[in-house]
Design an enzyme around this catalytic site. Sequence first.
Site, mmCIF file in Angstrom:
data_model
loop_
_atom_site.group_PDB
_atom_site.id
_atom_site.type_symbol
_atom_site.label_atom_id
_atom_site.label_comp_id
_atom_site.label_asym_id
_atom_site.label_seq_id
_atom_site.Cartn_x
_atom_site.Cartn_y
_atom_site.Cartn_z
ATOM 1 N N TYR A 79 0.815 -1.220 0.000
ATOM 2 C CA TYR A 79 0.000 0.000 0.000
ATOM 3 C C TYR A 79 0.849 1.271 0.000
ATOM 4 C CZ TYR A 79 -4.569 -2.119 0.155
ATOM 5 O OH TYR A 79 -5.709 -2.793 -0.211
ATOM 6 N N ASP A 117 -7.181 7.288 -4.675
ATOM 7 C CA ASP A 117 -5.967 8.058 -4.960
ATOM 8 C C ASP A 117 -5.968 9.466 -4.386
ATOM 9 O OD1 ASP A 117 -7.605 9.523 -6.781
ATOM 10 O OD2 ASP A 117 -7.073 8.175 -8.426
ATOM 11 N N HIS A 134 -14.565 3.675 -1.371
ATOM 12 C CA HIS A 134 -13.563 2.627 -1.174
ATOM 13 C C HIS A 134 -12.391 3.132 -0.343
ATOM 14 C CE1 HIS A 134 -15.127 0.250 -4.935
ATOM 15 N NE2 HIS A 134 -15.966 0.251 -3.917
ATOM 16 N N CYS A 146 -9.975 0.788 17.959
ATOM 17 C CA CYS A 146 -9.988 1.283 19.338
ATOM 18 C C CYS A 146 -10.727 2.615 19.452
ATOM 19 C CB CYS A 146 -8.565 1.422 19.866
ATOM 20 S SG CYS A 146 -7.685 2.841 19.201
ATOM 21 N N CYS A 177 -0.926 2.326 16.116
ATOM 22 C CA CYS A 177 -1.905 3.272 16.661
ATOM 23 C C CYS A 177 -1.317 3.933 17.898
ATOM 24 C CB CYS A 177 -3.194 2.521 17.010
ATOM 25 S SG CYS A 177 -4.425 3.559 17.809
#
Length: 283
Positions: A79, A117, A134, A146, A177
């Site tokens: 990603y 994008d 998406h 959380c 996180c």
Amino acid sequence: MSMTQAVISENLRQTLSRLITGGGRVLALTGAGISAESGIPTFRGPEGYWRVGSRNYRPEELATFAAFSQMPDEIWGWYLHRRSLCYGAQPNSAHLALAHLERELAERFVLVTQNVDGLHLRAGNSRERSYEIHGNLDFTRCSAECGAGIRSLPAGLGTDWPKDLIPTGADQKYLCCRDCGAWLRPHVLWFDECYDEEHYRWQSSMAAVETADLLLVIGTSGATNLPMQIVQGASRRKIPILVVNADPSPFAAIAEASEFGVFLQGPAGTWLPPLVEFMIAPP
Ligand code: NAD
């Protein structure tokens, strides 16, 4: 007479003029095709992400919560590289035309995009009126849910992530996180997940179809569920549907079968600027 004027029938021309001057609402639905001229591969084109993949896995296997649960670092590497490609791209004339349309119509405009994008927002469309169904690669959220909310991708990761590089050490720390320590996840809808309102504006998107007076569909093959529901909803309500796409598609067929529907075949960057000009100031 411009190309747009030549293709749009007199009937539709009058409908569009009445619609814009009479306070009508426009819903735009976009897919990967609108970003193709910015250099971002489409979903199913020959260079599509889903055929390129990372070093060891096919992309269909990577874009799932199940895969992320087993190998979050590998998935993040993929990603982060995809996000770098998007970050290096610029909004094109079709994105800019839709931003212009929102400025003109304000609350009478809604954008539903399948693209992750972020180019619509960078072109000037507002977050409030852009439903990224998406998700968006520029954002993350806690994978353990959380309650930390949606946050920008940490700046320390940079914007030029090499293909096949897996984050380790310091980079992995950026991907935790800060509230609970679990992995952050990309803010995108995966193949084994469902649309929802909280993250992906599902109900808002469906509500927008019910109040729209015109549906613009740009650069999408019609292969995913929510976009199909949107176009079918517009067809059921018998509002004009304008489809701009490089190739014939199920959406183009629905438009052509409807009374005020039009299929404008060709690149979005060629069609959108004159189409938006025509809608804003009909000749
Ligand atoms: P798709 O690849 O299935 O279809 C793209 C469509 O755009 C095709 O019908 C093609 O003919 C058309 N097209 C190609 N170039 C065009 C151009 N210059 N002008 C107009 N049309 C053009 O894409 P989709 O329908 O959006 O598929 C959905 C999935 O693709 C979504 O899940 C989305 O998240 C993902 N995706 C997004 C991006 C992005 O964010 N840019 C890129 C790849 C994939």
